[in-house]
Every structure is written in C-alpha cells, then in structure tokens.
Motif scaffolding. Structure first.
Motif, short mmCIF file in Angstrom:
data_model
loop_
_atom_site.label_atom_id
_atom_site.label_comp_id
_atom_site.label_asym_id
_atom_site.label_seq_id
_atom_site.Cartn_x
_atom_site.Cartn_y
_atom_site.Cartn_z
N GLY A 18 40.15 28.64 36.39
CA GLY A 18 40.57 28.17 35.19
C GLY A 18 41.96 28.03 34.65
N ALA A 19 42.19 27.50 33.71
CA ALA A 19 43.75 27.48 33.16
C ALA A 19 44.16 28.82 32.75
CB ALA A 19 43.64 26.47 32.00
N THR A 20 43.31 29.54 32.25
CA THR A 20 43.97 31.03 31.59
C THR A 20 43.46 32.25 32.40
OG1 THR A 20 41.88 31.29 30.39
CG2 THR A 20 43.93 30.04 29.31
N GLY A 21 42.70 31.99 33.45
CA GLY A 21 42.20 33.30 34.46
C GLY A 21 41.34 32.30 35.48
N VAL A 22 40.96 33.41 36.26
CA VAL A 22 39.90 33.12 37.33
C VAL A 22 38.74 34.03 37.11
CG1 VAL A 22 39.60 33.16 39.77
CG2 VAL A 22 41.84 32.89 38.79
N LYS A 23 37.55 33.26 37.14
CA LYS A 23 36.08 34.08 37.09
C LYS A 23 35.82 34.41 38.31
CE LYS A 23 31.92 33.49 34.51
NZ LYS A 23 30.88 32.38 33.86
N VAL A 24 35.47 35.55 38.59
CA VAL A 24 35.26 36.38 39.90
C VAL A 24 33.85 37.01 39.71
CG1 VAL A 24 37.61 36.20 40.68
CG2 VAL A 24 36.44 38.33 39.82
N VAL A 25 33.32 37.19 40.89
CA VAL A 25 32.10 38.04 41.23
C VAL A 25 32.30 39.17 41.90
CG1 VAL A 25 29.57 38.14 41.74
CG2 VAL A 25 30.38 36.08 40.80
N PRO A 26 32.57 40.39 41.74
CA PRO A 26 32.83 41.59 42.39
C PRO A 26 31.93 41.49 43.70
CG PRO A 26 32.84 42.26 40.28
CD PRO A 26 32.49 40.86 40.12
N GLU A 27 32.44 41.87 45.01
CA GLU A 27 31.53 41.69 46.13
C GLU A 27 30.56 42.80 46.02
OE1 GLU A 27 34.25 41.69 49.51
OE2 GLU A 27 34.03 39.62 49.51
N THR A 28 30.93 44.04 45.31
CA THR A 28 29.72 44.74 45.21
C THR A 28 28.39 44.40 44.39
OG1 THR A 28 30.78 45.96 43.30
CG2 THR A 28 31.06 46.89 45.50
N VAL A 68 39.51 37.42 35.22
CA VAL A 68 40.56 38.26 35.31
C VAL A 68 41.94 37.25 35.07
CG1 VAL A 68 39.29 39.69 37.01
CG2 VAL A 68 40.38 37.87 37.94
N ALA A 69 42.72 37.80 34.70
CA ALA A 69 44.12 37.21 34.73
C ALA A 69 44.83 37.07 35.99
CB ALA A 69 45.19 38.12 33.86
N TYR A 70 45.79 35.82 36.12
CA TYR A 70 46.14 35.61 37.34
C TYR A 70 47.18 36.74 37.89
CZ TYR A 70 44.75 30.58 37.05
OH TYR A 70 43.87 29.45 37.11
N ALA A 71 47.51 37.41 36.76
CA ALA A 71 48.66 38.49 36.86
C ALA A 71 47.95 39.88 37.80
CB ALA A 71 49.23 38.88 36.03
N ASP A 72 46.60 39.81 37.69
CA ASP A 72 45.62 41.01 38.49
C ASP A 72 45.49 40.44 39.88
OD1 ASP A 72 45.58 42.01 35.88
OD2 ASP A 72 43.56 41.25 35.72
N ILE A 73 45.69 39.28 40.16
CA ILE A 73 45.49 39.01 41.69
C ILE A 73 46.32 39.59 42.54
CG2 ILE A 73 45.04 37.06 43.38
CD1 ILE A 73 43.86 35.68 40.91
N GLN A 74 45.84 40.22 43.54
CA GLN A 74 46.95 40.73 44.41
C GLN A 74 47.07 40.20 46.04
OE1 GLN A 74 49.11 43.49 43.83
NE2 GLN A 74 48.29 42.50 41.80
N GLU A 75 45.81 39.53 46.33
CA GLU A 75 45.81 38.69 47.51
C GLU A 75 44.63 37.59 47.42
OE1 GLU A 75 43.70 40.81 51.11
OE2 GLU A 75 45.35 42.02 50.49
N VAL A 76 44.73 36.76 48.44
CA VAL A 76 43.51 35.69 48.40
C VAL A 76 43.61 35.31 49.72
CG1 VAL A 76 45.14 33.74 47.69
CG2 VAL A 76 43.01 33.60 47.23
N GLU A 77 42.46 34.93 50.19
CA GLU A 77 42.06 34.26 51.53
C GLU A 77 41.90 32.79 51.25
OE1 GLU A 77 38.92 36.31 53.72
OE2 GLU A 77 39.92 38.01 53.30
N VAL A 78 42.51 32.12 51.98
CA VAL A 78 42.36 30.47 52.06
C VAL A 78 42.52 29.98 53.21
CG1 VAL A 78 43.18 28.28 50.89
CG2 VAL A 78 43.39 30.18 49.71
N ASP A 79 41.62 29.38 53.97
CA ASP A 79 41.57 28.57 55.30
C ASP A 79 41.79 29.61 56.38
OD1 ASP A 79 40.93 25.95 53.98
OD2 ASP A 79 43.03 25.64 53.80
N GLY A 80 41.18 30.78 56.22
CA GLY A 80 41.65 31.76 57.28
C GLY A 80 42.74 32.48 57.19
N ILE A 81 43.97 32.35 56.19
CA ILE A 81 45.15 32.79 55.86
C ILE A 81 44.93 33.69 54.59
CG2 ILE A 81 47.38 32.70 55.51
CD1 ILE A 81 47.15 29.79 56.84
#
Length: 93
Positions: free
Chosen positions: A41-51, A68-81
C-alpha cells in the motif's frame, strides 16, 4: 540464491515491485520475523507472518495480515534474488 546488499531506496523500489506472496524480513521492536506480502500500500505493507501461515489450516483468503511500515523491512525476495538492506543504511549499526 543471489543476495544483493542495497540502499534503503533500492530496497523500497524492490518492495514496490512485489506481488502477493513474496517473502520479506521485518524488524520491529528489536525482533525479526519473516512474512509473506499480502498487499503493498501507499503507507505500508500488509504481511502475514510465516509462523501464522504454518499454523493456519483454513483457506488462504481468510487470514488477516498486519500492516508494517516500509522502514521496518530489512530484506525482500523478488524473482529469486534477496535484496538485503546494507549495514550503513541501518542507522549506523
């Protein structure tokens, strides 16, 4: 799998490319957890914890994620990277 150390701007650009289901690592209140993206979204990302996903036995559409806020994201997997936030961008840690 390839891991790339990126700036905060590049990490956010990659998060913006995400579709439902991509994996992210979130750090909130000193705790880290992996999650799957439900909505970008525009103000953050809606996520579901893997647990939560592992413990869930209903239909995928009936899980309520957390935003969660964008600032809370430490890494992301996109297209195998995996795009990981560079150390210097983590507040000088």
């Amino acid at each position: 799998m390839t891991v790339k150390q990126v700036s905060e701007a590049e990490l956010l650009a990659q998060v913006g490319r995400c579709m439902f289901g991509e994996r992210v690592v979130i750090e909130r209140e000193g705790k880290r957890f992996s999650a799957r993206i439900q909505h970008v979204g525009a103000t953050g990302v809606k996520v579901v914890p893997e647990t939560t996903l592992l413990e869930h036995d209903g239909a995928p559409g009936d899980i309520n994620g957390v935003t969660v806020a964008y600032a809370d994201i430490q890494e992301v997997e996109v297209d195998g990277i995996t795009y990981r936030l560079e150390e210097e961008w983590q507040g000088g840690k």
